[in-house]
Design a protein around this motif. Structure first.
Motif, mmCIF file in Angstrom:
data_model
loop_
_atom_site.group_PDB
_atom_site.id
_atom_site.type_symbol
_atom_site.label_atom_id
_atom_site.label_comp_id
_atom_site.label_asym_id
_atom_site.label_seq_id
_atom_site.Cartn_x
_atom_site.Cartn_y
_atom_site.Cartn_z
ATOM 1 N N LEU A 228 52.761 32.690 34.893
ATOM 2 C CA LEU A 228 53.285 31.212 34.521
ATOM 3 C C LEU A 228 52.637 30.318 36.034
ATOM 4 O O LEU A 228 51.721 30.042 36.458
ATOM 5 C CB LEU A 228 54.409 30.753 34.619
ATOM 6 C CG LEU A 228 54.668 28.848 35.370
ATOM 7 C CD1 LEU A 228 54.356 28.066 33.721
ATOM 8 C CD2 LEU A 228 55.850 28.785 35.275
ATOM 9 N N LEU A 229 52.896 31.863 37.426
ATOM 10 C CA LEU A 229 52.283 31.418 38.224
ATOM 11 C C LEU A 229 50.775 31.682 38.668
ATOM 12 O O LEU A 229 50.316 30.641 38.589
ATOM 13 C CB LEU A 229 53.176 32.737 39.542
ATOM 14 C CG LEU A 229 52.760 32.098 40.552
ATOM 15 C CD1 LEU A 229 53.937 30.931 41.426
ATOM 16 C CD2 LEU A 229 53.450 33.154 41.515
ATOM 17 N N PHE B 165 49.705 30.627 35.667
ATOM 18 C CA PHE B 165 48.710 30.004 35.256
ATOM 19 C C PHE B 165 49.236 28.479 35.626
ATOM 20 O O PHE B 165 47.765 27.324 36.119
ATOM 21 C CB PHE B 165 49.840 29.685 33.393
ATOM 22 C CG PHE B 165 49.187 28.129 33.334
ATOM 23 C CD1 PHE B 165 48.432 28.648 32.361
ATOM 24 C CD2 PHE B 165 49.606 27.010 33.176
ATOM 25 C CE1 PHE B 165 47.971 27.732 30.785
ATOM 26 C CE2 PHE B 165 49.656 25.926 32.311
ATOM 27 C CZ PHE B 165 48.483 26.130 31.439
ATOM 28 N N VAL B 166 49.989 28.149 37.411
ATOM 29 C CA VAL B 166 49.482 26.579 37.749
ATOM 30 C C VAL B 166 48.596 27.162 38.435
ATOM 31 O O VAL B 166 47.813 25.985 39.201
ATOM 32 C CB VAL B 166 51.235 27.006 37.707
ATOM 33 C CG1 VAL B 166 51.279 25.736 39.393
ATOM 34 C CG2 VAL B 166 52.055 26.362 37.455
ATOM 35 N N LEU B 167 48.953 28.082 39.640
ATOM 36 C CA LEU B 167 47.380 28.145 40.151
ATOM 37 C C LEU B 167 46.136 27.889 39.648
ATOM 38 O O LEU B 167 45.225 27.437 40.487
ATOM 39 C CB LEU B 167 48.114 30.153 40.532
ATOM 40 C CG LEU B 167 49.034 30.107 42.108
ATOM 41 C CD1 LEU B 167 48.724 31.693 42.129
ATOM 42 C CD2 LEU B 167 48.596 29.217 42.892
ATOM 43 N N VAL B 168 45.240 28.257 38.866
ATOM 44 C CA VAL B 168 44.753 28.533 38.153
ATOM 45 C C VAL B 168 44.305 26.573 37.450
ATOM 46 O O VAL B 168 43.558 25.973 38.285
ATOM 47 C CB VAL B 168 44.123 29.146 36.813
ATOM 48 C CG1 VAL B 168 42.770 29.309 36.203
ATOM 49 C CG2 VAL B 168 43.619 30.849 37.697
ATOM 50 N N THR B 169 45.259 26.211 36.888
ATOM 51 C CA THR B 169 45.306 25.084 36.387
ATOM 52 C C THR B 169 45.687 23.680 37.590
ATOM 53 O O THR B 169 45.219 22.662 37.266
ATOM 54 C CB THR B 169 46.079 25.032 35.055
ATOM 55 O OG1 THR B 169 47.818 24.823 35.764
ATOM 56 C CG2 THR B 169 45.450 25.897 33.712
ATOM 57 N N PHE B 170 46.373 24.590 38.996
ATOM 58 C CA PHE B 170 46.886 22.787 39.442
ATOM 59 C C PHE B 170 47.189 22.953 40.468
ATOM 60 O O PHE B 170 46.087 22.073 41.271
ATOM 61 C CB PHE B 170 48.163 22.789 39.204
ATOM 62 C CG PHE B 170 48.593 21.709 39.856
ATOM 63 C CD1 PHE B 170 48.593 20.311 38.800
ATOM 64 C CD2 PHE B 170 49.449 21.017 40.728
ATOM 65 C CE1 PHE B 170 49.026 19.129 39.648
ATOM 66 C CE2 PHE B 170 50.259 20.391 41.182
ATOM 67 C CZ PHE B 170 49.898 19.525 40.677
ATOM 68 N N ILE B 171 46.518 23.915 41.177
ATOM 69 C CA ILE B 171 46.815 24.229 42.912
ATOM 70 C C ILE B 171 45.482 24.632 42.981
ATOM 71 O O ILE B 171 44.794 23.646 44.278
ATOM 72 C CB ILE B 171 48.133 26.046 43.186
ATOM 73 C CG1 ILE B 171 48.905 25.714 42.802
ATOM 74 C CG2 ILE B 171 47.657 26.138 44.996
ATOM 75 C CD1 ILE B 171 49.773 24.746 43.172
ATOM 76 N N ALA B 172 44.555 24.846 42.161
ATOM 77 C CA ALA B 172 43.586 25.650 42.592
ATOM 78 C C ALA B 172 42.062 24.108 42.768
ATOM 79 O O ALA B 172 41.565 23.812 43.158
ATOM 80 C CB ALA B 172 42.516 26.881 41.421
ATOM 81 N N PRO B 173 42.561 23.316 41.730
ATOM 82 C CA PRO B 173 42.090 22.335 41.386
ATOM 83 C C PRO B 173 42.546 21.349 42.673
ATOM 84 O O PRO B 173 41.531 20.674 43.819
ATOM 85 C CB PRO B 173 42.707 21.191 40.758
ATOM 86 C CG PRO B 173 43.094 22.147 39.153
ATOM 87 C CD PRO B 173 43.311 23.625 40.547
ATOM 88 N N ILE B 174 43.388 21.640 43.556
ATOM 89 C CA ILE B 174 44.265 20.629 44.224
ATOM 90 C C ILE B 174 43.387 21.106 46.031
ATOM 91 O O ILE B 174 42.449 21.133 47.110
ATOM 92 C CB ILE B 174 45.953 20.679 45.002
ATOM 93 C CG1 ILE B 174 46.073 20.141 43.741
ATOM 94 C CG2 ILE B 174 45.837 20.530 46.166
ATOM 95 C CD1 ILE B 174 46.186 18.709 43.543
#
Lengths: 552, 392
Positions: free
Chosen positions: A40-41, A43-52
């Motif tokens: 999950l980590l 997943f979130v890093l790629v789909t959410f944190i990277a965009p930010i």
């Protein structure tokens, strides 16, 4: 479990010291937890944190100027704008070749748009000049063809430039890399051309222009270099080189043709590139435009952030924007003011309801709770459309008011497409977020305190204000921060019911991303908004704690 | 704690209170029939007379008197203006019958301390009225949308036919439009295609991670939690902007996969929060007991742990589902025309050509929300029962 020996450490069953065994067990446990979390980590890093992170990067990124005009910015580095003189010939020369390949790759208008954010008028300057670049080379070609027909032929040029002896592979590689930067695509393949070192030394500008041409033809168009007629910039390069080069001693292929051309060149009128640009557009002599290019030639810029707070980065330092372009501070202030207004309305409306819910018997409170949770669970768009329907001039509320005779039919109230509409609709939408935390805090306040205060002689008001209210303040704090955080970043509701005066900073961000395409500015505005929200969230965490976030 | 004994009040007082309400409702009845002032005075006078009579002569026969009110008002309303009058009469009759005896018998004081002054009693009821009005404010938009969706006209307000309960004024045409219009059907189909996949992704990854986070020793627990919760905190417009930039870099912008991934990311915090909340009360000795009896970790998970945390997982999944199903900002940026979802279509409808079909869609969505809300609530209770907590 463990053996205890008289002297020495305690041992586990398998003979290892207990301490180590324990540490290992603990480590295994930690690893297992991390293994469960890691998918999950990631997943979130790629789909959410990277965009930010990408957005934050874009708010300072400024590679376009230096990538589109790499040589120009390099040469321009030594120029001092404060002297009030436009740059010298070498800058214009560099600009010509940079702009030529950019125009071929259709990147020069993008750069024009980018610089137009900083200096109005640059966009059209780049576009019109981009169209006129070919003319100069065409004129030279006409003159050269009178001497020798082959000057317009691809195969002739290829032979001339390839020459004999050692070749300069690095030059082509450098030009290919530069083209990659310009187009932003990964280019691969064989150029099929390398200039001889001799010709590169003899005709440096021609070689550079031809290398640009060769790289573009082979890697972008996918054609064979030898079969294509060279760009007009190559002739400009040749003419420039022939002004100074001594070609008499050259003995490579087509040396004769080159020498004849050199002789003929004496008779051809050579137009310095500075003159050429000045004729294309007077603005190329404008010191301010050059100063703007110089200011924004660094790879990273604070320009977007300065724009986002109504300042601008000028060659002379940071200045305020012209009065008529100052909108962002006003928008930030409006966003703050309206979010505060929404928060206060939510406190005013939420407090009585939460009090009632907390003081009613559980069965009745649960029933009323449904009235709070139902809007909470209803689609945001449903509620926004409901408000649009109710607040319209031909809507339900105006109809009722007119029917009751409180409002004249001709003077129906304007309640939508302004700040009022946004505040009403958003108060309604965010009210449950105020009621729920208030309710949970109020549930924990023993009603006997209030009775005790009254029995000690306090009036209703004093008992409430001095005893009950202070205990409910944590709930107000939690609810307020929650509502404020949500309100400050709202987009949909202001967009639909806000009109022009009731919009938020988020609407402006969306505008820059989808309409004006000034992504850097949109990203900078977003970064500021994000910083405010994270700061508030940090405060929320201090007051309430993340783990106390509850749903429903 | 009925400490206060109901003491009958005077007929004049009861009739006076009722007359105040009579005057208030009289304004509306009066406006509808022509004269607001006449309605106000008439309403007050009629209600005062009736209430006084009832409180004076029929104090003993409360039930009969209240039926009398209902019959009288319903008949009056029907004679006055047909079916709408009948409905209004029924409501008014019930209300005034109840009000008269509620005040006259002194029952209104039972919830209050016996020493309350009249002003405190007044404040008590005034406060409840205010709170009631706020609750009405909360619910009205939803209540207004539902009947308007059956409007036979393309208006966004109640037509006279609707107000007089004329069947001509109602129709299902907006629902028909929703089910036949290809734009709306395409949008519905897209929503149905995106939301479940995003939910499965969010629940799958989220449940595993929540179990991991609930272990006693997790390094960097705070930091990890902050990262996993962040999609819920960052304003949607910022998430949307970032995803737009980043996904267009890696070629996901405007694709089905891009929207699904974005929605899954937005749904994850809800799964994490609900499942970790369920795991707080989880008795770890159960898994140890299972292991003790020879179950391997996978069996333990599916046979022991999963059934116990299932309610939390499902309600987390429902939250994730509704997040994706309702989401519009991110899909506006990350999606392209091929991923136009239901909220997106509604958003376009609201911003550009506002059509009443939106109200039909809104009503359907409200009904779906009610269904989901009920499910989540039932699951929460079941979960608490399973974990031995008392349902609250």
């Amino acid at each position: 479990m463990s053996d205890t020996t008289q002297n020495g450490p305690m041992l586990a069953a398998d003979g290892t010291p207990l301490k180590r065994s324990l540490a290992r067990a603990l480590r295994r446990q930690k690893m297992r937890a991390l293994m469960l979390i890691s998918p999950l980590l990631i997943f979130v890093l790629v789909t959410f944190i990277a965009p930010i992170a990408d957005m934050l990067f874009r708010s300072v990124e400024n590679q376009m100027v230096s990538e589109t005009l790499p040589t120009t910015t390099q040469v321009l580095g030594e120029w001092d704008h404060s002297a009030g003189e436009p740059p010298a010939e070498p800058v214009y020369e560099a600009l010509y070749y940079d702009l030529f390949i950019a125009a071929e790759a259709k990147e020069h208008t993008k750069l024009g748009t980018r610089l137009n954010y900083e200096y109005t008028g640059v966009s059209s300057l780049f576009r019109s000049t981009g169209r006129g670049l070919d003319d100069l080379g065409d004129d030279y070609l006409d003159e050269l063809e009178e001497v020798d027909d082959r000057w317009g032929e691809g195969a002739f040029w290829y032979d001339l430039m390839t020459g004999t002896g050692s070749t300069d592979e690095d030059l082509v590689a450098a030009h290919a890399k530069r083209l990659e930067q310009l187009t932003g695509d990964k280019l691969s393949g064989d150029v099929g051309f390398a200039p001889s070192t001799e010709i590169a030394a003899l005709l440096p500008k021609t070689t550079a222009a031809y290398a640009d041409f060769a790289v573009y033809t082979a890697l972008v168009d996918g054609d064979v270099v030898a079969e294509e007629d060279p760009w007009e910039s190559v002739y400009v390069g040749l003419m420039t080189d022939l002004q100074t080069a001594d070609v008499a001693s050259y003995s490579g292929p087509e040396a004769e043709a080159l020498q004849t051309a050199a002789e003929a060149a004496q008779g051809i009128e050579y137009i310095p590139l500075k003159t050429f640009f000045a004729e294309e557009d007077e603005d190329w002599l404008n010191v301010d435009i050059w100063a703007t290019v110089q200011t924004y030639s660094s790879k990273y810029t604070s320009g977007y952030f300065l724009n986002a707070v109504d300042l601008q980065l000028t060659p002379d330092g940071i200045e305020a924007r012209p009065e008529n372009q100052q909108i962002y501070i006003m928008l930030f202030k409006r966003t703050m003011f309206m979010s505060l207004a929404i928060t206060f309305s939510c406190i005013a409306l939420g407090y009585p309801v939460a009090w009632l819910l907390a003081n009613l018997p559980a069965s009745k409170a649960n029933l009323l709770m449904i009235l709070v949770l139902l809007p909470f669970w209803t689609s945001l768009l449903v509620r926004t459309s409901a408000w649009k329907v109710m607040l319209q001039q031909q809507g339900v509320i105006n109809d009722v008011l007119v029917w009751l005779g409180l409002v004249d039919d001709a003077a129906r109230l304007v309640m939508i497409n302004n700040q009022f509409g946004t505040i009403v609709a958003m108060t309604h939408i965010l009210l449950p977020f105020m009621i729920l935390p208030l309710y949970s805090v109020m549930q924990g306040i023993p009603p006997s305190y209030l009775r005790a205060a009254k029995s000690l002689g306090a009036t209703n008001w004093t008992a409430f204000w001095r005893v009950y209210f202070p205990q409910s303040v944590p709930g107000i704090g939690a609810g307020s921060i929650l509502v404020f955080i949500l309100a400050i970043g709202y987009y949909i509701t202001p967009e639909i019911v806000g009109g022009t005066t009731g919009t938020f900073i988020s609407n402006r961000i969306a505008y820059h991303i989808s309409s004006s395409l000034n992504w850097g500015l949109g990203a900078a505005l977003g970064a500021i908004l994000l910083a405010v929200v994270l700061l508030l969230y940090w405060a929320y965490d201090k007051i309430v704690g993340i783990d106390n976030v509850k749903l429903g | 704690m009925a400490l206060t004994i109901a003491k009958p009040t005077s007929a004049v007082f009861a009739a006076g209170v009722a007359a105040l309400f009579g005057a208030f409702f009289g304004i509306f009845v009066g406006t509808a029939t022509g004269s607001t002032l006449l309605g106000l005075v008439g309403g007050a006078a009629v209600i005062f007379a009736l209430s006084w009579a009832a409180a004076t002569f029929l104090r003993g026969q409360e039930k009969a008197a209240r039926w009398g009110f209902i019959v009288l008002f319903t008949a009056g309303g029907f004679l006055f203006s047909g079916v709408p009058g009948l409905v209004l009469g029924l409501i008014f009759g019930t209300f005034f019958g109840w009000l008269t005896f509620y005040v006259a018998s002194g029952r209104y004081r039972t919830g209050l301390p016996p020493y309350s002054t009249p002003r405190q009693v007044l404040w008590h009821f005034a406060f409840r009225t205010i709170a009631g009005l706020i609750l009405v404010f909360l619910i009205t938009p939803i209540l207004v949308v539902m009947p308007l969706s059956f409007n036979a006209e393309d208006f966004f307000t109640f037509t006279p036919e609707m107000l007089s309960f004329d069947p001509e004024g109602y129709s299902l045409k907006h629902y028909r439009d929703f089910f036949t219009n290809s734009d709306w059907q395409g949008a519905l189909w897209n929503s149905v295609r995106i939301a479940p996949v995003a939910t499965i992704l969010a629940v799958g990854f989220g449940t595993l991670a929540a179990i991991g986070l609930s272990q006693p020793h997790v390094p960097f627990r705070q930091a990890i939690m902050a990262i996993l919760i962040s999609p819920m905190i960052v304003p949607l417009i910022i998430s949307a902007a970032g995803m737009y930039f980043f996904y267009s870099r890696i070629g996901l912008q405007g694709t089905y996969l891009g929207v699904v991934l974005a929605h899954a990311a937005l749904g994850i915090p809800f799964v994490i929060i609900t499942v970790t909340a369920t795991l707080v009360g989880f008795d770890n000795s159960l898994t140890r007991a299972a292991a003790n009896m020879g179950a391997d970790p996978v069996t333990t998970f599916f046979r022991v742990q999963m059934p116990l945390i299932l309610p939390g997982v499902i309600s987390g999944g429902l939250f994730a589902f509704i997040t994706s199903f309702d989401e519009v900002v991110v899909v506006l940026f990350v999606g392209s025309a091929g991923q136009k979802t239901l909220p997106w279509q509604m958003f376009i409808g609201l911003r550009e050509q506002i059509s009443p079909t939106i109200l039909a869609v809104a009503t359907i969505l409200v009904i779906i929300s009610i269904g989901l809300l009920t499910t989540v609530e039932l699951l929460r209770r079941r979960s608490e029962r399973l974990r031995g907590m008392s349902p609250s």
